[in-house]
Design an enzyme around this catalytic site. Structure first.
Site, PDB file in Angstrom:
ATOM      1  N   CYS A 116      -0.501   4.136   2.107  1.00 44.51           N
ATOM      2  CA  CYS A 116      -0.416   4.625   3.710  1.00 44.51           C
ATOM      3  C   CYS A 116      -0.134   2.851   4.582  1.00 44.51           C
ATOM      4  O   CYS A 116       0.631   2.328   4.252  1.00 44.51           O
ATOM      5  CB  CYS A 116      -1.933   4.320   4.460  1.00 44.51           C
ATOM      6  N   SER A 117      -1.089   2.206   4.418  1.00 44.88           N
ATOM      7  CA  SER A 117      -1.452   0.743   5.282  1.00 44.88           C
ATOM      8  C   SER A 117      -2.074  -0.222   4.807  1.00 44.88           C
ATOM      9  O   SER A 117      -2.495  -0.850   5.716  1.00 44.88           O
ATOM     10  CB  SER A 117      -0.565   0.663   6.677  1.00 44.88           C
ATOM     11  N   CYS A 118      -2.962   0.435   4.185  1.00 38.28           N
ATOM     12  CA  CYS A 118      -4.399  -0.891   3.495  1.00 38.28           C
ATOM     13  C   CYS A 118      -4.045  -2.308   3.144  1.00 38.28           C
ATOM     14  O   CYS A 118      -3.024  -2.634   3.230  1.00 38.28           O
ATOM     15  CB  CYS A 118      -4.804   0.080   3.241  1.00 38.28           C
ATOM     16  N   CYS A 130       0.930  -1.600   0.243  1.00 42.92           N
ATOM     17  CA  CYS A 130       0.060   0.072  -0.119  1.00 42.92           C
ATOM     18  C   CYS A 130       1.286   1.206  -0.286  1.00 42.92           C
ATOM     19  O   CYS A 130       1.451   1.213   1.133  1.00 42.92           O
ATOM     20  CB  CYS A 130      -0.577   0.133   1.439  1.00 42.92           C
TER      21      CYS A 130
END
Length: 217
Positions: A120-122, A117
């Site tokens: 961000c950090s999906c 991702c």
């Protein structure tokens, strides 16, 4: 917007147990923190127990491993999973809570898939649990798109030169899970035993499943 980048080029820490205790140093610290927060009224013990139970029994890599194992033994389910992973996992009684759509990408001798991702950090935490720290790190997010083979090498993963590496970029609306290749010498295994071979990293694409000889007979 979700997408993929094609590239044609070619942990857990263990702590000593405290004397006289079966709890690790980290577990003792967590217990102490829980006690302090509860005593100060910041944490409802019942709510905390519910959260812990959810992550231990309802959320985590073992859920994704069940999905992978079913795909390994059930060709119809595998077809459905690749076609629409969100609908397929619903057939197993799993409710997707994160993201609007889940996509399963299959590893083959010709193509190896990796998930990242970049914004961000999906992450599909309802199937894989909480994301590892490295997944959220800037180096992983930046380098995976630019030099996926080098990143894989950092994880100890080497691929034949002819295998293409494909990187999938998760978003808030779309999450991905990698369907790794079934290990050799596992014919006739039960789904439960097959699931024990599936690792979290193999479902992200930064690792392989365990080999057949790595689990108890």
């Amino acid at each position: 917007m979700s997408g993929s980048h094609d590239h044609e080029h070619g942990h857990e820490d263990h702590h000593d147990h405290e004397h006289g205790s079966e709890l690790s140093e980290m577990q003792l610290r967590v217990r102490a923190l829980e006690t302090i927060l509860t005593e100060k009224g910041y944490v409802d013990p019942a709510a905390l127990d519910s959260i812990i139970e959810t992550y231990e029994t309802k959320i985590g890599p073992h859920i994704g491993a069940q999905v992978v194992a079913r795909a390994w033994v059930d060709a119809d389910f595998k077809t459905a999973l690749i076609a629409d992973a969100s609908k397929a996992i619903a057939r197993l009684g799993l409710q997707q809570k994160v993201g609007d759509h889940l996509i399963a990408v299959e590893n083959t001798p010709a193509t190896h898939n990796m998930i990242v991702c970049t914004l961000c950090s999906c992450y599909p935490w309802d199937l894989l649990g909480l994301p590892p720290a490295w997944y959220k790190s800037t180096p992983y997010r930046a380098r995976t798109v630019k030099e996926p083979r080098k990143v894989l090498a950092d994880f100890g993963v080497t691929l034949p030169d002819e295998t293409k590496v494909r990187v999938w970029d998760s978003t808030a609306e779309t999450r991905f899970i990698v369907l790794p290749m079934r290990p050799a010498a596992t014919e006739g295994w039960s789904e439960e035993k097959l699931a024990s071979l599936v690792t979290r990293d193999s479902m992200i694409g930064t690792g392989f499943p365990k080999a057949a000889n790595e689990v108890a007979a």
